[in-house]
Write a protein that holds these residues in place. Structure first.
Motif, PDB file in Angstrom:
ATOM      1  N   THR A 236       0.806  -0.872  -0.192  1.00  0.00           N
ATOM      2  CA  THR A 236      -0.066  -0.318  -0.067  1.00  0.00           C
ATOM      3  C   THR A 236       1.048   1.356  -0.234  1.00  0.00           C
ATOM      4  O   THR A 236       1.840   0.978   0.463  1.00  0.00           O
ATOM      5  CB  THR A 236      -1.401   0.018   1.150  1.00  0.00           C
ATOM      6  OG1 THR A 236      -1.925  -1.486   1.901  1.00  0.00           O
ATOM      7  CG2 THR A 236      -2.353   1.394   1.357  1.00  0.00           C
ATOM      8  N   GLU A 237       0.694   2.102  -1.056  1.00  0.00           N
ATOM      9  CA  GLU A 237       1.483   3.703  -0.915  1.00  0.00           C
ATOM     10  C   GLU A 237       0.402   5.172  -0.151  1.00  0.00           C
ATOM     11  O   GLU A 237      -0.633   4.415  -0.624  1.00  0.00           O
ATOM     12  CB  GLU A 237       2.019   3.623  -2.794  1.00  0.00           C
ATOM     13  CG  GLU A 237       2.323   2.353  -2.569  1.00  0.00           C
ATOM     14  CD  GLU A 237       3.190   2.754  -4.126  1.00  0.00           C
ATOM     15  OE1 GLU A 237       4.123   2.765  -5.082  1.00  0.00           O
ATOM     16  OE2 GLU A 237       1.518   3.150  -5.414  1.00  0.00           O
ATOM     17  N   PHE A 238       1.237   5.438   0.089  1.00  0.00           N
ATOM     18  CA  PHE A 238      -0.437   6.745   0.765  1.00  0.00           C
ATOM     19  C   PHE A 238       0.643   7.417   0.238  1.00  0.00           C
ATOM     20  O   PHE A 238       1.581   8.426   0.087  1.00  0.00           O
ATOM     21  CB  PHE A 238       0.871   7.077   2.306  1.00  0.00           C
ATOM     22  CG  PHE A 238      -0.163   5.654   3.257  1.00  0.00           C
ATOM     23  CD1 PHE A 238      -0.848   5.680   3.631  1.00  0.00           C
ATOM     24  CD2 PHE A 238       1.277   4.228   3.068  1.00  0.00           C
ATOM     25  CE1 PHE A 238      -1.598   4.866   5.180  1.00  0.00           C
ATOM     26  CE2 PHE A 238       0.790   3.506   4.198  1.00  0.00           C
ATOM     27  CZ  PHE A 238      -0.277   3.023   4.760  1.00  0.00           C
ATOM     28  N   ILE A 239      -0.061   8.397  -0.267  1.00  0.00           N
ATOM     29  CA  ILE A 239       0.016   9.835  -0.766  1.00  0.00           C
ATOM     30  C   ILE A 239       0.236  11.146   0.462  1.00  0.00           C
ATOM     31  O   ILE A 239      -0.245  11.460   1.278  1.00  0.00           O
ATOM     32  CB  ILE A 239      -1.523   9.910  -1.491  1.00  0.00           C
ATOM     33  CG1 ILE A 239      -1.432   8.730  -2.277  1.00  0.00           C
ATOM     34  CG2 ILE A 239      -1.565  11.127  -2.554  1.00  0.00           C
ATOM     35  CD1 ILE A 239      -0.802   8.370  -3.956  1.00  0.00           C
ATOM     36  N   SER A 240       1.530  12.149  -0.504  1.00  0.00           N
ATOM     37  CA  SER A 240       1.356  12.991   0.663  1.00  0.00           C
ATOM     38  C   SER A 240       0.800  14.084   0.016  1.00  0.00           C
ATOM     39  O   SER A 240       1.290  14.361  -1.055  1.00  0.00           O
ATOM     40  CB  SER A 240       2.678  12.669   1.037  1.00  0.00           C
ATOM     41  OG  SER A 240       3.516  12.988  -0.439  1.00  0.00           O
ATOM     42  N   TYR A 241       0.394  15.300   0.967  1.00  0.00           N
ATOM     43  CA  TYR A 241      -0.188  16.526   0.550  1.00  0.00           C
ATOM     44  C   TYR A 241       0.030  17.936   1.511  1.00  0.00           C
ATOM     45  O   TYR A 241      -0.043  16.874   3.035  1.00  0.00           O
ATOM     46  CB  TYR A 241      -1.985  16.036  -0.199  1.00  0.00           C
ATOM     47  CG  TYR A 241      -2.011  16.101   0.698  1.00  0.00           C
ATOM     48  CD1 TYR A 241      -2.652  16.465   1.493  1.00  0.00           C
ATOM     49  CD2 TYR A 241      -2.689  14.463   1.114  1.00  0.00           C
ATOM     50  CE1 TYR A 241      -4.185  15.988   2.753  1.00  0.00           C
ATOM     51  CE2 TYR A 241      -4.094  13.594   1.289  1.00  0.00           C
ATOM     52  CZ  TYR A 241      -4.167  14.530   2.399  1.00  0.00           C
ATOM     53  OH  TYR A 241      -5.365  14.128   2.922  1.00  0.00           O
ATOM     54  N   ALA A 242      -0.427  18.433   1.455  1.00  0.00           N
ATOM     55  CA  ALA A 242      -0.335  19.853   3.129  1.00  0.00           C
ATOM     56  C   ALA A 242      -1.795  19.686   2.721  1.00  0.00           C
ATOM     57  O   ALA A 242      -2.505  20.335   1.738  1.00  0.00           O
ATOM     58  CB  ALA A 242       0.196  20.807   2.476  1.00  0.00           C
ATOM     59  N   GLY A 243      -2.483  19.720   3.991  1.00  0.00           N
ATOM     60  CA  GLY A 243      -3.980  19.520   3.788  1.00  0.00           C
ATOM     61  C   GLY A 243      -4.532  18.451   4.762  1.00  0.00           C
ATOM     62  O   GLY A 243      -3.740  17.749   5.495  1.00  0.00           O
ATOM     63  N   ILE A 244      -5.429  18.973   5.304  1.00  0.00           N
ATOM     64  CA  ILE A 244      -6.326  18.083   6.653  1.00  0.00           C
ATOM     65  C   ILE A 244      -6.426  16.527   6.168  1.00  0.00           C
ATOM     66  O   ILE A 244      -6.581  16.422   4.828  1.00  0.00           O
ATOM     67  CB  ILE A 244      -7.969  18.570   6.539  1.00  0.00           C
ATOM     68  CG1 ILE A 244      -8.313  19.270   6.434  1.00  0.00           C
ATOM     69  CG2 ILE A 244      -7.251  19.748   8.019  1.00  0.00           C
ATOM     70  CD1 ILE A 244      -9.739  18.785   7.188  1.00  0.00           C
ATOM     71  N   SER A 245      -6.569  15.918   7.097  1.00  0.00           N
ATOM     72  CA  SER A 245      -6.360  14.197   6.801  1.00  0.00           C
ATOM     73  C   SER A 245      -7.567  13.861   5.753  1.00  0.00           C
ATOM     74  O   SER A 245      -7.660  12.843   5.559  1.00  0.00           O
ATOM     75  CB  SER A 245      -6.010  13.772   7.705  1.00  0.00           C
ATOM     76  OG  SER A 245      -6.780  13.709   8.557  1.00  0.00           O
ATOM     77  N   PHE A 262     -11.286  18.042   2.711  1.00  0.00           N
ATOM     78  CA  PHE A 262     -12.943  18.749   3.665  1.00  0.00           C
ATOM     79  C   PHE A 262     -12.179  19.636   4.834  1.00  0.00           C
ATOM     80  O   PHE A 262     -11.744  19.208   5.660  1.00  0.00           O
ATOM     81  CB  PHE A 262     -13.659  17.110   3.949  1.00  0.00           C
ATOM     82  CG  PHE A 262     -14.744  17.917   4.733  1.00  0.00           C
ATOM     83  CD1 PHE A 262     -15.931  17.446   3.288  1.00  0.00           C
ATOM     84  CD2 PHE A 262     -14.846  18.474   5.540  1.00  0.00           C
ATOM     85  CE1 PHE A 262     -17.049  18.906   4.109  1.00  0.00           C
ATOM     86  CE2 PHE A 262     -15.956  18.597   6.495  1.00  0.00           C
ATOM     87  CZ  PHE A 262     -17.222  18.421   5.053  1.00  0.00           C
ATOM     88  N   GLY A 263     -12.446  21.051   4.134  1.00  0.00           N
ATOM     89  CA  GLY A 263     -12.101  21.325   5.100  1.00  0.00           C
ATOM     90  C   GLY A 263     -11.536  23.194   4.260  1.00  0.00           C
ATOM     91  O   GLY A 263     -11.911  23.187   3.818  1.00  0.00           O
ATOM     92  N   ALA A 264     -11.949  24.172   5.134  1.00  0.00           N
ATOM     93  CA  ALA A 264     -11.725  25.219   5.081  1.00  0.00           C
ATOM     94  C   ALA A 264     -10.279  25.597   4.105  1.00  0.00           C
ATOM     95  O   ALA A 264      -9.211  25.368   5.033  1.00  0.00           O
ATOM     96  CB  ALA A 264     -11.954  26.542   6.242  1.00  0.00           C
TER      97      ALA A 264
END
Length: 362
Positions: A236-245, A262-264
């Protein structure tokens, strides 16, 4: 974080044409204390996926006409819409009765004639429908069943005796869904051959939506986005990004997966199979994006209880497609595209929770 309650308001479906946290590698526990509680919660919240598909669509427009209004195509009152998915020109609309929450009713709706093509199909549990290249598949969490829905034919049980299955999607050979693991209250994504065969586990994921992109199945959920090869090989590969989980909005866009946390202050991201680092497409206005659909020219985002917006895939220009302002019905959860038409569910707060399938022309 507690799961988002979705689909508990009154609903309508509207159609229009053309219109920071780091992801954890650890397997996360379910928010419910045990499997029984999880079954009850999951049927009520985080309704199943709508897996959008690419369709031709008109070029950029500075004034989407869907913002002007909509007309009623199907009244499903007093039932409430939970999910919907398309097979060709047939739209399956799954609903539930607020007075009898354990019962589901499935409507079969022809998008070319705006008529029902079969009698409503009633099940003992609420169905969660998801698209595939051919038939639509439906999960019935309370009964542990996966159904196969083919236009013009009676629904057939494809898989049975599962524990709280939901969010089904499919490719040409297999159907995939999330379910409770046998030994814990966590969830896993599994698959089974459409032609029949054993159920095979693929990855752990607290799934809110699934999408198949090429040889990978992506899972968006409580702890971000991850993927696994559809054939079950590899890790399984986990995708990285800047933002809420927390991520609900996930879709296939050609060779990319696109998603929006999902979020402001959210951002629309893309990732392809060559990397696990997502690339930001553009910041987006909607703070609570619950679904995304893709066409050849646009990404369509539904902002829960507020609006539907589109973002041009080349220029990243954002446009308002539909808004609940001025007393118009309030968008809720899902977006479906068909032949330059956009369908989404909404609720009419001025009519006491009346539920519709609606259509508007962009």
């Amino acid at each position: 974080m507690a799961k988002l309650v979705r689909g508990l308001g009154f609903a309508l479906v509207v159609g229009c044409s053309s219109p920071k946290s780091t992801q954890s590698d650890a397997r996360e526990p379910d928010v419910a204390a045990d499997a029984a509680a999880d079954v009850a919660i999951d049927v009520m919240v985080d309704a199943a996926i709508d897996v959008p598909v690419d369709v031709p669509i008109d070029g950029p427009s500075s004034s989407p006409r869907c913002a002007a209004g909509a007309t009623i195509a199907l009244d499903v009152s007093p039932l409430k819409i939970t999910t919907m998915a398309r097979s060709g020109s047939t739209l399956y609309v799954s609903t539930y009765d607020p007075a009898n929450f354990g019962q589901g009713t499935l409507y079969t709706f022809d998008l070319t004639t705006h008529t029902q093509t079969a009698a409503p199909f009633v099940t003992t549990g609420i169905l969660q429908v998801g698209e595939s290249p051919g038939d639509v598949f439906a999960a019935e969490p309370s009964a542990g069943r996966i159904w196969q829905l083919h236009p013009g034919a009676a629904p057939q049980v494809l898989v049975s005796d599962r524990v709280d299955p939901w969010v089904p999607v499919a490719d040409s050979t297999h159907v995939y869904w999330a379910e409770l693991t046998p030994t814990s209250s966590g969830r896993q994504v599994v698959r089974s051959a459409i032609a029949g065969g054993p159920v095979e586990p693929l990855m752990a994921c607290q799934a809110y939506q699934l999408a198949i992109v090429g040889q990978h199945i992506y899972c968006a959920g409580q702890n971000g986005v991850r993927r696994h090869r559809t054939d079950g090989t590899g890790a399984t590969e986990f995708i990285s990004y800047a933002g809420i989980s927390v991520v609900f909005a996930l879709a296939a866009a050609g060779t990319d997966a696109v998603f929006a946390p999902f979020g402001a202050g959210s951002t629309l991201f893309r990732v392809d199979s060559t990397t696990t680092a997502a690339t930001a497409i553009t910041p987006i206005s909607g703070p609570r994006n619950s679904d995304v659909a893709t066409s050849s020219d646009y990404f369509y985002l539904l902002d829960l209880t507020s609006a539907v917006r589109r973002i041009h895939r080349t220029t990243a220009q954002e446009e308002l497609v539909y808004s609940s302002g001025g007393g118009r019905p309030v968008p809720q959860q899902w977006v479906v595209l068909w032949n330059e038409h956009l369908y989404f569910d909404a609720q009419d707060s001025q009519l006491g929770g009346t539920s519709y399938l609606m259509h508007c022309v962009d």
